[in-house]
Structures are given as structure tokens and as C-alpha cells.
Design an enzyme around this catalytic site. Structure first.
Site, PDB file in Angstrom:
ATOM      1  N   ASP A  36     -15.819  11.700  17.046  1.00 54.29           N
ATOM      2  CA  ASP A  36     -16.255  12.195  16.799  1.00 54.29           C
ATOM      3  C   ASP A  36     -15.518  12.539  15.134  1.00 54.29           C
ATOM      4  O   ASP A  36     -15.827  13.045  13.757  1.00 54.29           O
ATOM      5  CB  ASP A  36     -16.778  13.358  16.843  1.00 54.29           C
ATOM      6  CG  ASP A  36     -17.849  13.674  18.585  1.00 54.29           C
ATOM      7  OD1 ASP A  36     -18.244  12.913  18.162  1.00 54.29           O
ATOM      8  OD2 ASP A  36     -17.679  14.160  19.058  1.00 54.29           O
ATOM      9  N   SER A  63     -12.229  13.650  20.851  1.00 52.89           N
ATOM     10  CA  SER A  63     -11.718  14.004  18.953  1.00 52.89           C
ATOM     11  C   SER A  63     -12.439  15.092  18.767  1.00 52.89           C
ATOM     12  O   SER A  63     -11.169  15.830  17.697  1.00 52.89           O
ATOM     13  CB  SER A  63     -12.068  12.550  18.388  1.00 52.89           C
ATOM     14  OG  SER A  63     -12.911  12.760  18.128  1.00 52.89           O
ATOM     15  N   THR A 113     -13.726   8.123  24.082  1.00 54.98           N
ATOM     16  CA  THR A 113     -15.191   7.948  24.777  1.00 54.98           C
ATOM     17  C   THR A 113     -14.500   6.181  25.654  1.00 54.98           C
ATOM     18  O   THR A 113     -14.928   5.957  26.050  1.00 54.98           O
ATOM     19  CB  THR A 113     -16.455   7.265  24.227  1.00 54.98           C
ATOM     20  OG1 THR A 113     -16.438   9.411  24.302  1.00 54.98           O
ATOM     21  CG2 THR A 113     -17.392   7.651  25.260  1.00 54.98           C
TER      22      THR A 113
HETATM   23  N1  ASN Z   1     -17.592   7.904  21.447  1.00 52.17           N
HETATM   24  C1  ASN Z   1     -16.672   9.001  21.118  1.00 52.17           C
HETATM   25  O1  ASN Z   1     -15.341   8.583  21.214  1.00 52.17           O
HETATM   26  C2  ASN Z   1     -17.671  10.593  21.277  1.00 52.17           C
HETATM   27  C3  ASN Z   1     -16.264  10.989  21.616  1.00 52.17           C
HETATM   28  N2  ASN Z   1     -17.067  12.704  21.802  1.00 52.17           N
HETATM   29  C4  ASN Z   1     -15.317  11.500  21.221  1.00 52.17           C
HETATM   30  O2  ASN Z   1     -15.111  12.058  19.358  1.00 52.17           O
HETATM   31  O3  ASN Z   1     -14.169  12.154  21.917  1.00 52.17           O
END
Ligand code: ASN
Length: 412
Positions: free
Chosen positions: A160, A128, A54
Site C-alpha cells: 500500500d 504498510s 501481506t
Molecule cells: N499486499 C499488501 O502488502 C497490502 C498490505 N495491506 C500492506 O500494504 O501492508
């Protein structure tokens, strides 16, 4: 082979609550730093490996989903005074620039150090949730190949699966002598309200001015031991915690570092090595009341060679179930390594747990003590990927606390 297992025992030991002994190793970083830009300001050089998550998400077009663009990310950093001081003179002293990276410079820190950093993509850039063992190998190889050139490393990663990557790297690196700090964010760096800027600043400060020779996660002002960490919150900025181990350090709002753990340096004279063989013949088996024996049997069947069994309560399994115990015993006799992990805080530390653990050992299960599921899975993957270990050695190395005796102290 015994020698290979031994390296880990000799590496370094971190003890909780022993005060601040990192001042010493910290100073040794400064004196050994190769990049001095002037007589007054000392500099260090950090490699930032961008894997996605993110932190770098950006919507370029209304009709398209958010995407990750390294160039746009770097341009954003250049706009942020806490992450780039354009006036900084950073002469690379004849060192070759890597073509895909761009060098940035932080403002001089409270400790009087100018941290300079290069940013480079590592592996497939993505969220991730899609991370797999290949990504661990990609990022570990980047660090291995650039090890001599940099004083520390930051890995930008989605939250994640960050704890899995941190745990895996901690086992894959042998005799690591430099800091490797993973960080990311709950919201993109481009947002007005974001944790991204603080997290990246903190990670760079730890990677660039402290000698903590291990893989860590920096988030929301806290520095955690990587293989003790787990994602605990998907909304607030306090995404990570290390439930059975105190944070190594905290970064206060005025930029001061408060150490909570002693970290000894790795063995002098031992060279940094990388192990990239990770077995994928592993499974996670959660225990629950009335669990069908078919589920247990299915999970323990070939090609599976190692299983992390998630216990309930303070580390229990339903051991009065003969069907279940028979299935486990048979799998153990076939050579499957079964390690427990217990999500309940404090569970396996209870004195009564010694009896529970003894019961598990009698069945042939390896009690994982207070290991996290992330660390147990990646450790098993690492142990089963190692060639030439006997079954007994596999079990011993997979174990964290065997009858109260710490094994592989450095990694846990
Ligand atoms: N805050 C994050 O980075 C969550 C994201 N969905 C990931 O793990 O890539």
C-alpha cells in the site's frame, strides 16, 4: 548549502532505452565482492530488512487475526528450494553474525553467483498502511549502519505505501552505490498460490548480483525506479507501474535479465550519506471543478510549508478563478512551496503544457512535470527538512522540470 544540493546533480543519470550497459557495473560487483566461498562459485551477501506487509501474514489460530512472525517466515524460507539451499557451505570468514538475523543461501544463479542473505526486522513490523516517516528513518538507518557489510539490500514491505517508502529513501540516500530493492506480495508466502516467492527471488537476484545504485521496486518480474513507481492494482500480481518511465529491467521466466535502461554508477570517491530530517508540514491538495476556496485556504495555512497540488486533465488548475489564484498567490508570498503533480499519463509532456506550466510559474507554483504524488510528497518532505535552504532554493530543488530543464536528474 549549494554544495549539498549539487551532490544530487552529480550522482548518476539513468536514460531510457540506451541498451544494456549494466553488464559492466555488474562485473565490477563480482570483482569487488568480499565473500568468496570457493574458486568456482562467487558469492555475494544481501541484507533483507523485514518491515511487514501481506508477504509475511500468517494466521496461527482460527480465532485470531493474521499476524507477522519473523521466525515463522524464516522457517518457511528454509523449506523453499528456490530461496534456500541447505547444502550450501557458507563460511562467514570471520565476519561477526548479527544476533537477530539468520543467514540463508540461494541456489547458485544463472550468472554463477551464490547469493547469501541475512534477514532482520526493521522498526515496527506492521501493515504498510500505518507506515510513517519514522519507519523510513528506521529502515534507512539499518541500511546506513550495515552499508559496508553487504553488497545489496532488500526491503520486504507492504504494497500500500511501498512507493512512498521507495521515493522517500531515494531522496534520503546521498551517493548510494549499492542496490536497494523493495518488494512484497499480494498474498502471503505461506499460500499455495502466491507471488511472494517469485518477488523475493527476483529482488534478491537484483540486489545480490547487479550494481544498480538506486532504490527500486521489484514486482511481478519487473524492476522499477522507486521514485517513479506507484501502486496501480490491488488485485492482480502487477501491483506496480512507473507510468512515465520504463521499467529498468525485466526478469524472464527462465531467469534471464533484460535491461531497458542505462544506469550510470555513482560518483567515485563520494561517500554514502544519509539525510533523516523529513518535514511533516506538508499537504496534498486535489483540484476539482468548483473546489471551494476555503478548502484551498485551509490546506495552505500554517503550519503547512509545502503542498503537492494534484492537477486534473493534462496538468490544469482552474486558473480563471480569481478567488483561488489570490489564495495561492498569498500562500506563495508567505513562503509556501506548491508543487504540482498530474495523475494523467503523458499530460505534462504535451507541447501545449509549456504554456500551462508557464501559467503555473507566473502564479508562483512549481510545475512538478510527470512526478508521481508519492515522489512529490516525499521530495517536498525531504527538501523542507533540509536546513539552510533559501525559499528560492527550496522551490528549485522541489521542481523536477523547470522550463524543460531537468533539476536533480538522478532522483527522478
Ligand atoms: N499486499 C499488501 O502488502 C497490502 C498490505 N495491506 C500492506 O500494504 O501492508
Amino acid at each position: 548549502m549549494a554544495g549539498e544540493v549539487h551532490f544530487a546533480l552529480q550522482k548518476y543519470v539513468a536514460m531510457a532505452g540506451c541498451g544494456n550497459i549494466l553488464k559492466e557495473p555488474g562485473m565490477s560487483l563480482l570483482s569487488s565482492t568480499r565473500h568468496m566461498s570457493s574458486n568456482t562459485v562467487k558469492t555475494s551477501l544481501v541484507l533483507v530488512l523485514y518491515t511487514g506487509g501481506t508477504i509475511g501474514m500468517k494466521k496461527l489460530n482460527e480465532n485470531e487475526p493474521c499476524a507477522l512472525h519473523l521466525d515463522i517466515f524464516i522457517n518457511e524460507l528454509k523449506r523453499l528450494p528456490m530461496l534456500h539451499d541447505d547444502s550450501a557451505c557458507y563460511v562467514s570468514q570471520g565476519e561477526k553474525e548479527i544476533s537477530t538475523s539468520q543467514r540463508l543461501a540461494m541456489p547458485v544463479s544463472k550468472l554463477g553467483i551464490r547469493i547469501m542473505y541475512d534477514i532482520k526486522e526493521s522498526g515496527k513490523i506492521r501493515e504498510s498502511k500505518d507506515t510513517c516517516a519514522e519507519d523510513w528513518i528506521d529502515v534507512s538507518v539499518e541500511i546506513f549502519d550495515n552499508y559496508e557489510k553487504y553488497d545489496g539490500f532488500v526491503i520486504l514491505h507492504g504494497t500500500d505505501t511501498m512507493a512512498f517508502t521507495a521515493s522517500a529513501l531515494s531522496f534520503m540516500f546521498e551517493n548510494l552505490g549499492k542496490p536497494v530493492v523493495l518488494t512484497g506480495a499480494q498474498t502471503p508466502i505461506y499460500d499455495e498460490l502466491t507471488d511472494a516467492r517469485d518477488n523475493l527471488c527476483g529482488a534478491l537476484l537484483f540486489a545480490g548480483q547487479c550494481v544498480v545504485p538506486e532504490v527500486m521496486i521489484f514486482f511481478d518480474g519487473k524492476l522499477f525506479r522507486g521514485n517513479r513507481s506507484t501502486k496501480v492494482d490491488a488485485k492482480s500480481y502487477s501491483v506496480f507501474d512507473s507510468p512515465s518511465f520504463p521499467p529498468l529491467a525485466k526478469l524472464s521466466s527462465n531467469g534471464e535479465i533484460e535491461w531497458h535502461c542505462c544506469v550510470e554508477k555513482c560518483q567515485e570517491g563520494q561517500s554514502f550519506r544519509l539525510h533523516t530530517k523529513m518535514s511533516q508540514k506538508i499537504a496534498l491538495l486535489p483540484m476539482f471543478p468548483s473546489i471551494p476556496v476555503e478548502m484551498i485556504k485551509g490546506c495552505l495555512e500554517p503550519p503547512i510549508e509545502g503542498v503537492v497540488m494534484v492537477t486534473y486533465g493534462s496538468g490544469n488548475i482552474p486558473d480563471s478563478r480569481t478567488d483561488l489564484i489570490t489564495a495561492i498567490r498569498e500562500a506563495v508570498q508567505r513562503g509556501v512551496v506548491i508543487v504540482t503533480c498530474c495523475p494523467c499519463r503523458g499530460g505534462p509532456h504535451d507541447v501545449s503544457m509549456q504554456l500551462v506550466e508557464q501559467g503555473l510559474i507566473d502564479i508562483g507554483i512549481v510545475p512538478g512535470g510527470d512526478i508521481t504524488a508519492e515522489a512529490a510528497l516525499t521530495k517536498l518532505s525531504f527538501v523542507l527538512g533540509k536546513e539552510g535552504l533559501t525559499l528560492d532554493e527550496r522551490r528549485k530543488v522541489s521542481c523536477v522540470l523547470l522550463m524543460g530543464q531537468a533539476i536533480l536528474t538522478h532522483t527522478m
